[in-house]
Each structure stands twice: as structure tokens, then as C-alpha cells.
Motif scaffolding. Structure first.
Motif, mmCIF file in Angstrom:
data_model
loop_
_atom_site.group_PDB
_atom_site.id
_atom_site.type_symbol
_atom_site.label_atom_id
_atom_site.label_comp_id
_atom_site.label_asym_id
_atom_site.label_seq_id
_atom_site.Cartn_x
_atom_site.Cartn_y
_atom_site.Cartn_z
ATOM 1 N N GLY A 1 39.172 53.113 27.634
ATOM 2 C CA GLY A 1 40.582 53.073 28.039
ATOM 3 C C GLY A 1 40.789 53.469 29.485
ATOM 4 N N ASP A 2 39.918 54.342 30.014
ATOM 5 C CA ASP A 2 40.034 54.749 31.419
ATOM 6 C C ASP A 2 39.779 53.582 32.360
ATOM 7 O OD1 ASP A 2 40.657 57.304 30.756
ATOM 8 O OD2 ASP A 2 38.604 58.072 30.914
ATOM 9 N N ARG A 3 39.079 52.545 31.892
ATOM 10 C CA ARG A 3 38.783 51.378 32.722
ATOM 11 C C ARG A 3 39.655 50.184 32.349
ATOM 12 N NH1 ARG A 3 34.350 49.304 31.379
ATOM 13 N NH2 ARG A 3 33.754 50.593 29.608
ATOM 14 N N SER A 4 40.729 50.421 31.613
ATOM 15 C CA SER A 4 41.524 49.321 31.073
ATOM 16 C C SER A 4 42.985 49.397 31.494
ATOM 17 C CB SER A 4 41.439 49.298 29.537
ATOM 18 O OG SER A 4 40.100 49.142 29.101
ATOM 19 N N LEU A 5 43.624 48.228 31.499
ATOM 20 C CA LEU A 5 45.056 48.088 31.699
ATOM 21 C C LEU A 5 45.620 47.246 30.572
ATOM 22 C CD1 LEU A 5 45.159 47.242 35.527
ATOM 23 C CD2 LEU A 5 45.740 49.435 34.494
ATOM 24 N N LYS B 1 39.623 38.920 42.505
ATOM 25 C CA LYS B 1 38.354 38.914 43.242
ATOM 26 C C LYS B 1 37.399 39.996 42.748
ATOM 27 C CE LYS B 1 40.589 37.076 47.397
ATOM 28 N NZ LYS B 1 40.910 37.297 48.831
ATOM 29 N N VAL B 2 37.208 40.027 41.432
ATOM 30 C CA VAL B 2 36.252 40.973 40.849
ATOM 31 C C VAL B 2 34.880 40.314 40.794
ATOM 32 C CG1 VAL B 2 37.936 42.263 39.521
ATOM 33 C CG2 VAL B 2 36.931 40.214 38.534
ATOM 34 N N VAL C 1 34.887 46.542 34.700
ATOM 35 C CA VAL C 1 33.560 47.150 34.690
ATOM 36 C C VAL C 1 33.626 48.559 35.275
ATOM 37 C CG1 VAL C 1 31.211 46.992 35.612
ATOM 38 C CG2 VAL C 1 32.352 44.949 34.742
ATOM 39 N N SER C 2 34.447 48.750 36.310
ATOM 40 C CA SER C 2 34.556 50.051 36.950
ATOM 41 C C SER C 2 36.013 50.466 37.060
ATOM 42 C CB SER C 2 33.914 50.031 38.344
ATOM 43 O OG SER C 2 34.697 49.266 39.237
ATOM 44 N N ARG C 3 36.220 51.770 37.079
ATOM 45 C CA ARG C 3 37.571 52.304 37.226
ATOM 46 C C ARG C 3 38.118 52.009 38.618
ATOM 47 N NH1 ARG C 3 39.816 57.432 38.430
ATOM 48 N NH2 ARG C 3 41.748 57.838 37.284
ATOM 49 N N ARG C 4 37.234 51.867 39.590
ATOM 50 C CA ARG C 4 37.667 51.574 40.950
ATOM 51 C C ARG C 4 38.368 50.221 41.012
ATOM 52 N NH1 ARG C 4 33.647 50.568 46.113
ATOM 53 N NH2 ARG C 4 35.253 50.352 47.693
ATOM 54 N N ASP C 5 37.819 49.200 40.346
ATOM 55 C CA ASP C 5 38.459 47.879 40.311
ATOM 56 C C ASP C 5 39.818 47.960 39.633
ATOM 57 O OD1 ASP C 5 36.520 46.515 41.679
ATOM 58 O OD2 ASP C 5 35.468 45.811 39.902
ATOM 59 N N LYS C 6 39.884 48.736 38.569
ATOM 60 C CA LYS C 6 41.152 48.869 37.852
ATOM 61 C C LYS C 6 42.227 49.472 38.758
ATOM 62 C CE LYS C 6 43.342 52.207 35.004
ATOM 63 N NZ LYS C 6 43.207 53.425 34.201
ATOM 64 N N LEU C 7 41.891 50.531 39.488
ATOM 65 C CA LEU C 7 42.865 51.170 40.373
ATOM 66 C C LEU C 7 43.275 50.251 41.513
ATOM 67 C CD1 LEU C 7 41.347 54.772 40.558
ATOM 68 C CD2 LEU C 7 43.345 54.026 39.254
ATOM 69 N N ARG C 8 42.323 49.500 42.031
ATOM 70 C CA ARG C 8 42.636 48.556 43.121
ATOM 71 C C ARG C 8 43.634 47.505 42.655
ATOM 72 N NH1 ARG C 8 40.662 43.662 44.219
ATOM 73 N NH2 ARG C 8 38.967 43.906 42.715
ATOM 74 N N VAL C 9 43.429 46.977 41.458
ATOM 75 C CA VAL C 9 44.340 45.969 40.915
ATOM 76 C C VAL C 9 45.709 46.576 40.636
ATOM 77 C CG1 VAL C 9 44.773 44.507 38.897
ATOM 78 C CG2 VAL C 9 42.526 44.481 39.987
ATOM 79 N N MET C 10 45.731 47.767 40.069
ATOM 80 C CA MET C 10 47.007 48.407 39.732
ATOM 81 C C MET C 10 47.805 48.709 40.991
ATOM 82 S SD MET C 10 48.627 49.128 37.013
ATOM 83 C CE MET C 10 50.189 49.930 36.626
ATOM 84 N N ASN C 11 47.123 49.144 42.045
ATOM 85 C CA ASN C 11 47.825 49.449 43.294
ATOM 86 C C ASN C 11 48.320 48.184 44.001
ATOM 87 O OD1 ASN C 11 47.412 52.199 42.990
ATOM 88 N ND2 ASN C 11 45.472 52.184 44.099
ATOM 89 N N GLY C 12 47.766 47.026 43.645
ATOM 90 C CA GLY C 12 48.168 45.772 44.278
ATOM 91 C C GLY C 12 49.336 45.071 43.615
ATOM 92 N N CYS C 13 49.942 45.701 42.600
ATOM 93 C CA CYS C 13 51.086 45.086 41.921
ATOM 94 C C CYS C 13 52.229 44.837 42.917
ATOM 95 C CB CYS C 13 51.585 45.999 40.796
ATOM 96 S SG CYS C 13 50.500 46.080 39.372
ATOM 97 N N PRO C 14 53.011 43.770 42.684
ATOM 98 C CA PRO C 14 53.009 42.869 41.527
ATOM 99 C C PRO C 14 51.997 41.731 41.663
ATOM 100 C CG PRO C 14 54.823 42.312 42.981
ATOM 101 C CD PRO C 14 54.151 43.500 43.596
ATOM 102 N N TRP C 15 51.622 41.149 40.501
ATOM 103 C CA TRP C 15 50.717 40.000 40.452
ATOM 104 C C TRP C 15 51.401 38.844 39.730
ATOM 105 C CZ3 TRP C 15 46.536 40.358 43.403
ATOM 106 C CH2 TRP C 15 46.024 41.629 43.691
ATOM 107 N N LEU C 16 50.987 37.635 40.103
ATOM 108 C CA LEU C 16 51.583 36.436 39.511
ATOM 109 C C LEU C 16 50.522 35.605 38.806
ATOM 110 C CD1 LEU C 16 53.891 35.261 42.458
ATOM 111 C CD2 LEU C 16 54.452 36.826 40.583
ATOM 112 N N PHE C 17 50.933 34.966 37.709
ATOM 113 C CA PHE C 17 50.121 33.977 37.021
ATOM 114 C C PHE C 17 50.903 32.678 37.018
ATOM 115 C CE2 PHE C 17 48.956 31.494 33.336
ATOM 116 C CZ PHE C 17 47.562 31.532 33.348
ATOM 117 N N GLU C 18 50.448 31.707 37.815
ATOM 118 C CA GLU C 18 51.160 30.433 37.967
ATOM 119 C C GLU C 18 52.629 30.684 38.314
ATOM 120 O OE1 GLU C 18 50.556 28.200 34.407
ATOM 121 O OE2 GLU C 18 48.439 27.798 34.838
ATOM 122 N N ASN C 19 52.866 31.597 39.253
ATOM 123 C CA ASN C 19 54.202 31.970 39.731
ATOM 124 C C ASN C 19 55.051 32.688 38.695
ATOM 125 O OD1 ASN C 19 53.942 31.087 42.389
ATOM 126 N ND2 ASN C 19 54.548 28.996 41.851
#
Length: 356
Positions: free
Chosen positions: A35-39, A63-64, A83-101
Motif C-alpha cells: 500500500g505504501d507504493r500504491s495509489l 514515464k515509468v 515498483v518504488s515509492r519514489r515513482d509514486k510520490l513523483r506521480v502524485m506531486n504531478g497532479c492533475p493528470w489526464l486520460f484522453e483529456n
């Protein structure tokens, strides 16, 4: 899920159904580390999106390097494991994200709340406040205006608190069921000013009512009000002003990476749970103790009673000492995988080391 919730509220429960079952937290086991590596994420879209389609798209967007794990828990709602908590934090800090707009709302992993109760009606949005008087383009002004829309997460300013530039950027947790704010009226020295807003990575929205998420009844506005909202609300994403903090951010990322490295080395999955640090230390002490006992036993067998120091030296020559044997097993907890692989030997197919 919402339809099933309505059905479950209707029936009367019998005695067996109404009898509570006590759940203990320790039963979560290995799920805490995962769970620590999940969103938890949800795509705001009526059309159903398969988890593989969402995974392939977001792997490119985020870009993982290593594949993500997507598990669907509701319509267009997934548990996303990195795979890593670092990737998870990077993605979370980059919000908002879009999927096909369409907005992809991300939340921190919550293992204690039922999926149907997780709030996806609030999301992080970067708002650009335009045409502010220069003396008021600062952190305090961003927080004051931002709080009128929701909880302020961040104001993009320099280290001294100033935010001079084309706009003042404020990150707000916004209620998606409310119409997007087009601006705010402020009063400066008795003069009334209109401060227009624009939104970075603005997703598809309803131009009639200005909402990103409709209530169950759908849009209630008439077609005549469509001119009140349009594409002019979309803004070009601006680079952060907080360049001074980049060095600190890099140090923080390196520190988190080292922590991830250590935690991954310690997460040895067994059939009934996860090895913790104390268990690994106990294994090391037990192995060292066995090595010392074997050395004493071997000395007594080969040397006998009593022997001279010279003979003992000759017998022991060429044979590894207890200290040398211990060195085979003594390794720092933070780094060496050989010990971890050694501890897994003999556990059978049920044991495996968590991959990085």
C-alpha cells in the motif's frame, strides 16, 4: 457499485447477517508494504476503460521504467502499484493528470476505507490567477484567494515569497461538482478589480454549467448559458518558480530512493507474511551462533584432551575460524541481497524476494 449500495440498504438483516465479525489490523500482513507504493485512481468518464488500456496509456504519460500494476476495483477505478515509492510520490506531486483529456483523479492509498466510500469528487487543480497587482503577487495573496475555492495545497512563489510573472499559480483541492471559478473580485485601496482564472491541464468539462462532474440528475443548465464557459479557461502549463528548492527536492528524492532500496531488501515474502528487520537480525544471530558451536565441536573432535598450543595452531591452520565463518553471514541490513537470498533458502516455492 452505487446501484448495489442502494440494494444492500433495503433488506432486513437476519441475526447471522447482523452479527459483527471483529477484524484485526495484523491480518493485513504484506498489504501494508504494498500500500505504501500504491495509489487509488479513477477516470472521470462514462465509457468503461479496461485496466490494461489504462495501464499502457499511463505508463507512457508517467514515464515509468518498470511496468505498473493496475487492479480494477470499480468502473474506471483502479489500485495502481508502483515498483518504488519514489515513482509514486513523483506521480502524485504531478497532479492533475489526464486520460484522453478526461480527468484521472488520484488519491493516496487508503486500506481502511471501503472503495465505495472513497471521495473522488475532489481533485488537485493548478489555477493561474491573472492580472493581479504586482505588490499582491505573493504567497499570502495566493492563499487568501485560493481558500475561497478549496483547500490550498501550494502557492508557486520564490523563496522570498514573491510570485512576479504572467500569473500567480495556486494549487487547490477543488470540488469537481461545483462550477469552475472564472475569477474573483478583489478590492485594493478602495478600487475594485476583477482577477480572471485559467486552469492548467483542464480536462473535458460541461460548457453549459461549468462542472467537471455532474450530479446523478445530469446537467440542469439550459443551452443559453453555454457561452459562460469555454476553452479560454484552459491555460498553458507554466514552469515552477521554486527553482531555489530544486536542490532540496533532489536531496529528498535521493533520501527516499535509499529508503526504498532498504525496504525492498527487507521485504522477503513468505507464505504467512513479511520478514521484518528484527526477524532478520534474529536469523543472523542464530546463524552466527551455529557457526561458533560448529567451530567448538570441530576443535574438540580433532584436537582432543589436552593438546599443546603449537599443536592447536597446526590443527587450526588452513581451517576457517569462527570469525571468518561469521563474516559469511554478517552484512548490513541496508544493502546486501546475498543475506536475503540466503534466508530464503529452504522456504520452498512459497518464498520469494520482492523485486525492485
Amino acid at each position: 457499485m452505487e446501484e448495489m449500495e442502494e440494494v444492500w440498504r433495503r433488506p432486513k438483516l437476519n441475526d447471522e447477517e447482523d452479527c459483527p465479525i471483529e477484524i484485526q489490523k495484523k491480518w493485513t500482513g504484506v498489504m501494508r508494504g504494498k500500500g505504501d507504493r500504491s495509489l487509488i485512481g479513477k477516470i472521470v468518464l462514462e465509457r468503461r476503460i479496461g485496466k490494461d488500456t489504462a495501464r499502457i496509456m499511463m505508463e507512457r504519460v508517467w514515464k515509468v521504467v518498470k511496468p505498473l500494476e493496475f487492479q480494477e476495483i470499480d468502473r474506471n477505478c483502479y489500485v495502481i502499484t508502483f515498483v518504488s515509492r519514489r515513482d509514486k510520490l513523483r506521480v502524485m506531486n504531478g497532479c492533475p493528470w489526464l486520460f484522453e483529456n478526461h480527468l484521472f483523479v488520484l488519491k493516496e492509498f487508503d486500506g481502511e476505507t471501503q472503495p465505495s466510500m472513497i471521495d473522488f469528487d475532489h481533485a488537485f487543480l493548478w489555477i493561474q490567477m491573472l492580472n493581479l497587482p504586482l505588490s499582491y503577487m505573493n504567497k499570502m495573496m495566493g492563499e487568501v484567494i485560493g481558500r475561497s475555492m478549496g483547500e490550498v495545497v501550494e502557492v508557486d512563489v520564490l523563496e522570498d515569497g514573491s510570485g512576479w510573472g504572467r500569473c500567480l499559480r495556486v494549487k487547490v483541492e477543488y470540488d469537481l461538482r461545483k462550477p469552475l471559478a472564472r475569477g474573483r473580485t478583489i478590492v485594493v485601496d478602495g478600487k475594485t478589480c476583477w482577477v480572471p482564472f485559467q486552469y492548467e491541464k483542464l480536462p473535458r468539462m460541461c460548457f453549459k454549467c461549468g462542472r467537471i462532474v455532474h450530479e446523478k440528475e445530469g446537467c440542469k443548465e439550459s443551452a443559453e448559458s453555454s457561452s459562460q464557459y469555454s476553452v479560454w479557461l484552459r491555460a498553458i502549463t507554466q514552469l515552477r518558480k521554486t527553482t531555489v528548492q530544486k536542490g532540496e527536492q533532489k536531496e529528498k528524492e535521493k533520501r527516499e530512493e535509499r529508503e526504498d532500496q532498504g525496504s525492498q531488501n527487507l521485504n522477503i515474502v513468505k507464505e504467512d507474511g513479511v520478514f521484518q528487520k528484527d526477524e532478520i537480525r534474529e536469523e543472523m544471530e542464530e546463524i552466527g551462533s551455529k557457526a561458533r558451536k560448529e567451530e567448538i565441536k570441530l576443535t574438540e573432535t580433532q584436537v582432543g584432551e589436552p593438546q599443546s598450543p603449537d599443536l592447536l595452531q597446526d590443527v587450526n591452520k588452513g581451517r576457517p575460524s569462527g570469525t571468518e565463518k561469521q563474516k559469511e553471514f554478517q552484512v548490513s541490513i541496508s544493502g546486501n541481497e546475498q543475506l536475503i537470498e540466503h534466508l530464503c533458502v529452504g522456504e520452498g516455492d512459497n518464498s520469494k524476494r520482492v523485486s525492485r
